[in-house]
Motif scaffolding. Sequence first.
Motif: not given
Length: 191
Positions: A31-39, A71-77, A96-100
């Motif tokens: 899932l994290v890899t997929g989110i990084n690909a999307l970003l 998408v990143l705010s969903i991770f934080g919230s 720092r680069d916005g990836t997970l």
Amino acid sequence: GVPLGVLKPGTTVSLCRSRATATTATAVGGLVTGINALLSNVSSLVSYNATTKSSGPLAGNSGARALPGTVLSIFGSTVGTGSTTALSQLGIQTNRDGTLSFDSATFTARMASDPSGVADLVSSFATKLVAFTNTVTDVDGAVTLGKKNAGAEIKRRQDQIDAFEVRLTRLQSSYSAKFAALDAALGSLKQ
């Protein structure tokens, strides 16, 4: 969901239930890899290269530009229950680069110490992510509207090109007629 068949009545059968921690860790890592690909894809679609002076096809689209932050705010919230309340406790970190990034060992340790808290947190996160995805891809969602708007813009530009070509053809015909008349007038003046 596992069917059991007893072969002999009166036979003692022992069942052991265990958690599939490694499989779950692999799924969360995927899932994290997929989110990084999307970003990464969104970043390339909205980027501008100052060297080549070229931009991605969605460079001016505010919805596409806002997608990574949402998408990143969903991770934080996302908040869980029990002692596991944040995705960072599962080894999911924002870089720092916005990836997970995902640390499987941290996930496995947390799964061993608070399995129900991990399950609640992952379930809550998945529910938020699915709701966001459905909202974005719905009939009135940003992706659908962006696709419609892009199609409308392409059609509008093509209509402008077609109209310009018609005007250009008429202008060429007009100039050709004027040139022919001028050529004929010059010919008669020479005689």
